[in-house]
Design a protein around this motif. Structure first.
Motif, PDB file in Angstrom:
ATOM      1  N   VAL A   1     -10.800   0.092  42.391  1.00 43.90           N
ATOM      2  CA  VAL A   1      -9.931  -0.449  41.052  1.00 43.90           C
ATOM      3  C   VAL A   1     -11.077  -0.451  39.849  1.00 43.90           C
TER       4      VAL A   1
ATOM      5  N   LEU B   1      -2.020  -1.596  37.306  1.00 43.36           N
ATOM      6  CA  LEU B   1      -2.717  -1.699  38.219  1.00 43.36           C
ATOM      7  C   LEU B   1      -1.083  -3.036  39.378  1.00 43.36           C
TER       8      LEU B   1
ATOM      9  N   PRO C   1     -16.283  -3.775  35.895  1.00 42.23           N
ATOM     10  CA  PRO C   1     -16.278  -2.302  34.903  1.00 42.23           C
ATOM     11  C   PRO C   1     -17.744  -1.380  35.633  1.00 42.23           C
TER      12      PRO C   1
ATOM     13  N   LYS D   1      -1.125  -0.816  32.798  1.00 43.72           N
ATOM     14  CA  LYS D   1      -1.688   0.624  32.886  1.00 43.72           C
ATOM     15  C   LYS D   1      -1.072   0.891  34.276  1.00 43.72           C
TER      16      LYS D   1
ATOM     17  N   TRP E   1      -3.581  -4.992  32.480  1.00 41.24           N
ATOM     18  CA  TRP E   1      -2.686  -5.227  33.632  1.00 41.24           C
ATOM     19  C   TRP E   1      -1.575  -4.448  33.166  1.00 41.24           C
TER      20      TRP E   1
ATOM     21  N   GLY F   1      -9.311   1.731  34.583  1.00 37.00           N
ATOM     22  CA  GLY F   1      -8.650   0.713  32.884  1.00 37.00           C
ATOM     23  C   GLY F   1      -8.134  -0.292  33.252  1.00 37.00           C
ATOM     24  N   SER F   2      -8.625  -0.509  32.056  1.00 38.38           N
ATOM     25  CA  SER F   2      -8.299  -2.262  32.069  1.00 38.38           C
ATOM     26  C   SER F   2      -6.590  -2.367  31.019  1.00 38.38           C
TER      27      SER F   2
ATOM     28  N   THR G   1     -12.010  -1.765  37.011  1.00 36.43           N
ATOM     29  CA  THR G   1     -11.109  -2.547  35.552  1.00 36.43           C
ATOM     30  C   THR G   1     -12.587  -3.791  35.188  1.00 36.43           C
ATOM     31  N   ARG G   2     -12.296  -4.677  33.620  1.00 30.52           N
ATOM     32  CA  ARG G   2     -12.412  -5.693  33.773  1.00 30.52           C
ATOM     33  C   ARG G   2     -12.212  -6.540  33.966  1.00 30.52           C
ATOM     34  N   ASP G   3     -10.424  -5.979  33.679  1.00 33.73           N
ATOM     35  CA  ASP G   3      -9.213  -7.179  34.639  1.00 33.73           C
ATOM     36  C   ASP G   3      -9.260  -8.398  35.322  1.00 33.73           C
TER      37      ASP G   3
END
Length: 360
Positions: A233, A213, A252, A211, A208, A205-206, A235-237
């Motif tokens: 993990v 994280l 991602p 969600k 921060w 998930g993205s 994510t694109r965060d």
């Protein structure tokens, strides 16, 4: 049935848009004349007529301007049913897939540092979103509402008591179940450099703050002396601060099913999620889920059977006990879920609501 479907951003390849893709395909296959009103779109949907609704302005103004532009565009044609997946001014059916913006702000205040709480929700963007939300839940503007969890149904009853509950339909999210059973555990673990004796948590998930994280990373920081506990993990965060050595960042992934296949448990601790798709994806894979009661998808979880639900996403001690429960049972075991997960049922039930609305 001549149907207008409203979605501000449409992508035929985005995972979050799979629902729209399948729905558009089902409508076309059933012989319905379908029109899609969108600001931007990628790809093509066969048998669907696209209407470009372009808007300009600052971020705070765009949702309202889009709603006004769509409302104007709809006046040029007559439709049997207008189905909006956005907060717009007037529609026959509104799918509240994003939940309630005002509840999201409540959760942000609840979990923000004390000094930041008075600042949450300030600004024109939030004012506009809540004004649009009030329009969408005005029974004079909307005939029926589709929600994806009983949690959101309850929020509507609390914040918009004038909207009749009998006009609210719960239709849970669905996923392509076959897709999430297509990767073997052995191949997936090899891809991420994992050993068979590793017990692997996965986060997908993205967003921060939303969600959860940060709490998972804090948990992993406290378990650095456990050589076989890992967190994957997806994510694109951008990570903030130091990432613990027992955390593997994938970036991602278009084939996120490989991450689920490599893992033993999905750990997903949001402060607000109407009904997170990642829970259904993990359960379709067969791995248990640890999530929070602030996630409508927690309604899919039977405690100890296919996962656990935390009342507090910051409760790392209870998180650890839940992880130990599944670790004691051994990794690689497939769990069963009581409620259906398939996307086809979601589309079928949505079509029923649209057709019932069109009939009046």
């Amino acid at each position: 049935m001549k149907l207008a479907l409203i979605r501000r951003q449409y992508s035929a390849t985005g995972g979050a848009e799979l629902y729209v893709q399948r729905l558009l395909g089902a409508l076309a296959a059933a012989g319905h004349e379908t029109h899609l009103f969108a600001e931007k779109w990628q790809g093509q949907a066969e048998g669907v007529k696209f209407h470009s609704v372009s808007v300009e302005g600052a971020r705070a103004e765009k949702p309202l301007r889009f709603a006004e532009a769509v409302n104007a565009a709809l006046q040029h044609e007559r439709f049997d049913c207008v189905f909006s997946l956005e907060r717009t001014l007037k529609q026959d059916v509104y799918r509240a897939g994003d939940g309630l913006h005002r509840v999201w702000l409540e959760r942000r205040r609840q979990f923000a540092p004390w000094w930041k709480r008075p600042l949450v929700g300030l600004g024109a963007f939030h004012r506009n979103m809540m004004a649009l939300e009030a329009q969408a839940f005005d029974p004079a503007n909307t005939q029926r509402v589709i929600v994806n969890s009983e949690m959101v149904r309850g929020e509507i009853a609390q914040h918009f008591p004038d909207f009749p509950q009998e006009r609210v339909h719960t239709i849970r999210n669905g996923v392509d179940v076959k897709r999430f059973k297509s990767v073997t555990r052995e191949d997936a673990r090899r891809r991420f450099g994992l050993e068979e004796k590793d017990f692997v948590l996965v986060f997908v998930g993205s967003g921060w703050e939303r969600k959860g994280l940060p709490w998972l990373l804090k948990f992993m920081s406290g378990h650095g002396d456990d050589p076989h506990l890992k967190l994957l993990v997806v994510t694109r965060d951008r990570m903030r601060g130091r990432v613990p050595q027992n955390v593997i960042l994938t970036g991602p992934m278009s084939d996120v099913e490989a991450a689920y296949a490599a893992a033993d448990v999905l750990t997903f601790l949001p402060i607000y999620e109407p009904c997170s798709n990642v829970v259904s994806e993990a359960l379709a894979t067969g791995i248990p889920v640890i999530t929070t009661s602030y996630n409508g998808a927690s309604e899919l979880i039977d405690s100890g059977v296919n996962g656990h639900v935390l009342d507090d996403p910051t409760d790392l001690a209870t998180l650890g006990m839940c992880i130990n429960h599944w670790r004691a049972r051994g990794g690689g075991n497939s769990v069963k879920t009581r409620l259906p997960l398939d996307l086809e049922l979601n589309v079928e039930l949505t079509l029923q609501v649209l057709e019932k609305t069109a009939r009046g």
